[in-house]
Motif scaffolding. Structure first.
Motif, PDB file in Angstrom:
ATOM      1  N   VAL A 165       0.418  -2.272 -19.276  1.00 49.00           N
ATOM      2  CA  VAL A 165       1.135  -2.336 -18.071  1.00 49.00           C
ATOM      3  C   VAL A 165       0.212  -1.839 -16.914  1.00 49.00           C
ATOM      4  CG1 VAL A 165       3.191  -1.267 -16.897  1.00 49.00           C
ATOM      5  CG2 VAL A 165       3.239  -1.891 -19.461  1.00 49.00           C
ATOM      6  N   LEU A 166      -0.516  -0.978 -17.146  1.00 50.09           N
ATOM      7  CA  LEU A 166      -1.444  -0.496 -15.966  1.00 50.09           C
ATOM      8  C   LEU A 166      -2.554  -1.615 -15.880  1.00 50.09           C
ATOM      9  CD1 LEU A 166      -2.154   3.323 -17.057  1.00 50.09           C
ATOM     10  CD2 LEU A 166      -0.996   2.294 -15.109  1.00 50.09           C
ATOM     11  N   GLN A 167      -2.941  -2.339 -16.787  1.00 52.77           N
ATOM     12  CA  GLN A 167      -4.023  -3.260 -16.516  1.00 52.77           C
ATOM     13  C   GLN A 167      -3.315  -4.424 -15.865  1.00 52.77           C
ATOM     14  OE1 GLN A 167      -5.336  -4.397 -20.544  1.00 52.77           O
ATOM     15  NE2 GLN A 167      -7.210  -2.664 -20.278  1.00 52.77           N
ATOM     16  N   LEU A 168      -2.244  -4.803 -16.153  1.00 55.46           N
ATOM     17  CA  LEU A 168      -1.396  -5.890 -15.366  1.00 55.46           C
ATOM     18  C   LEU A 168      -1.262  -5.635 -13.880  1.00 55.46           C
ATOM     19  CD1 LEU A 168      -0.022  -8.591 -15.824  1.00 55.46           C
ATOM     20  CD2 LEU A 168       2.069  -7.290 -16.213  1.00 55.46           C
ATOM     21  N   LEU A 169      -0.548  -4.289 -13.765  1.00 57.41           N
ATOM     22  CA  LEU A 169      -0.464  -3.825 -12.200  1.00 57.41           C
ATOM     23  C   LEU A 169      -1.750  -3.929 -11.582  1.00 57.41           C
ATOM     24  CD1 LEU A 169       2.048  -0.950 -12.731  1.00 57.41           C
ATOM     25  CD2 LEU A 169       2.570  -3.035 -11.870  1.00 57.41           C
ATOM     26  N   LEU A 170      -2.991  -3.437 -12.092  1.00 60.58           N
ATOM     27  CA  LEU A 170      -4.156  -3.495 -11.466  1.00 60.58           C
ATOM     28  C   LEU A 170      -4.571  -4.842 -10.999  1.00 60.58           C
ATOM     29  CD1 LEU A 170      -6.573  -1.565 -10.347  1.00 60.58           C
ATOM     30  CD2 LEU A 170      -7.457  -2.049 -12.550  1.00 60.58           C
ATOM     31  N   ILE A 171      -4.545  -5.779 -11.978  1.00 58.29           N
ATOM     32  CA  ILE A 171      -4.784  -7.242 -11.560  1.00 58.29           C
ATOM     33  C   ILE A 171      -3.786  -7.580 -10.417  1.00 58.29           C
ATOM     34  CG2 ILE A 171      -4.646  -9.492 -12.648  1.00 58.29           C
ATOM     35  CD1 ILE A 171      -5.653  -8.276 -15.141  1.00 58.29           C
ATOM     36  N   ILE A 172      -2.483  -7.395 -10.520  1.00 55.62           N
ATOM     37  CA  ILE A 172      -1.679  -7.900  -9.642  1.00 55.62           C
ATOM     38  C   ILE A 172      -2.105  -7.321  -8.235  1.00 55.62           C
ATOM     39  CG2 ILE A 172       0.823  -7.838  -8.599  1.00 55.62           C
ATOM     40  CD1 ILE A 172       1.618  -7.945 -11.530  1.00 55.62           C
ATOM     41  N   PHE A 173      -2.432  -6.134  -8.010  1.00 60.26           N
ATOM     42  CA  PHE A 173      -2.821  -5.400  -6.999  1.00 60.26           C
ATOM     43  C   PHE A 173      -4.096  -6.088  -6.340  1.00 60.26           C
ATOM     44  CE2 PHE A 173       0.114  -1.773  -8.388  1.00 60.26           C
ATOM     45  CZ  PHE A 173       1.242  -2.605  -8.002  1.00 60.26           C
ATOM     46  N   LEU A 174      -4.705  -6.195  -7.010  1.00 56.93           N
ATOM     47  CA  LEU A 174      -6.182  -6.732  -6.791  1.00 56.93           C
ATOM     48  C   LEU A 174      -6.140  -8.142  -6.191  1.00 56.93           C
ATOM     49  CD1 LEU A 174      -8.797  -5.335  -9.514  1.00 56.93           C
ATOM     50  CD2 LEU A 174      -8.580  -4.500  -7.405  1.00 56.93           C
ATOM     51  N   ILE A 175      -5.221  -9.021  -6.722  1.00 57.00           N
ATOM     52  CA  ILE A 175      -4.918 -10.242  -6.340  1.00 57.00           C
ATOM     53  C   ILE A 175      -4.315 -10.218  -4.871  1.00 57.00           C
ATOM     54  CG2 ILE A 175      -3.393 -12.260  -6.708  1.00 57.00           C
ATOM     55  CD1 ILE A 175      -3.834 -11.849  -9.730  1.00 57.00           C
ATOM     56  N   LEU A 205      -0.058   0.794  -2.805  1.00 59.82           N
ATOM     57  CA  LEU A 205       0.365   0.812  -4.215  1.00 59.82           C
ATOM     58  C   LEU A 205      -0.603   0.889  -5.277  1.00 59.82           C
ATOM     59  CD1 LEU A 205       2.409  -2.719  -4.026  1.00 59.82           C
ATOM     60  CD2 LEU A 205       3.350  -0.345  -4.419  1.00 59.82           C
ATOM     61  N   ILE A 206      -1.790   0.952  -5.181  1.00 59.65           N
ATOM     62  CA  ILE A 206      -2.798   1.342  -5.944  1.00 59.65           C
ATOM     63  C   ILE A 206      -2.907   2.935  -6.084  1.00 59.65           C
ATOM     64  CG2 ILE A 206      -5.116   1.647  -6.636  1.00 59.65           C
ATOM     65  CD1 ILE A 206      -5.564  -1.358  -6.153  1.00 59.65           C
ATOM     66  N   ALA A 207      -2.768   3.372  -4.721  1.00 62.41           N
ATOM     67  CA  ALA A 207      -2.880   4.943  -4.696  1.00 62.41           C
ATOM     68  C   ALA A 207      -1.735   5.428  -5.059  1.00 62.41           C
ATOM     69  CB  ALA A 207      -3.118   5.391  -3.259  1.00 62.41           C
ATOM     70  N   PHE A 208      -0.374   5.093  -4.863  1.00 65.70           N
ATOM     71  CA  PHE A 208       0.634   5.771  -5.035  1.00 65.70           C
ATOM     72  C   PHE A 208       1.389   5.331  -6.403  1.00 65.70           C
ATOM     73  CE2 PHE A 208       0.351   6.849  -0.490  1.00 65.70           C
ATOM     74  CZ  PHE A 208       0.155   8.330  -0.607  1.00 65.70           C
TER      75      PHE A 208
END
Length: 77
Positions: free
Chosen positions: A4-14, A40-43
């Motif tokens: 889940v964390l990896q998916l969220l990180l990829i989405i936010f980097l996109i 979103l990355i920070a919080f």
């Protein structure tokens, strides 16, 4: 939780990449997307990451051991 964390990180980097792309086409048009992704990355991701890492750790024992070490070092000097 790891995936889940990896998916969220990829989405936010996109999202950040999309913001940089918009900035290259029209100046100051992608600032909202970049700022939104950084927030979103920070919080979002950081608290989830910290909670997942320290969920199973025994912080009480660690803090007790640290307190004992500091008193031992001061008594030896």
């Amino acid at each position: 939780m790891k995936y889940v964390l990896q998916l969220l990180l990829i989405i936010f980097l996109i999202l950040a990449g999309y913001g940089f792309y918009l900035n290259s086409q029209i100046p100051k048009s992608g600032d909202k997307w970049i700022g939104f992704s950084v927030l979103l990355i920070a919080f979002g991701i950081m608290p989830l990451f910290i909670a997942s890492r320290y969920k199973k750790s025994k912080m009480g024992e660690f803090l007790k051991n640290q307190g004992n070490k500091s008193t031992e070092n001061s008594e030896n000097q």
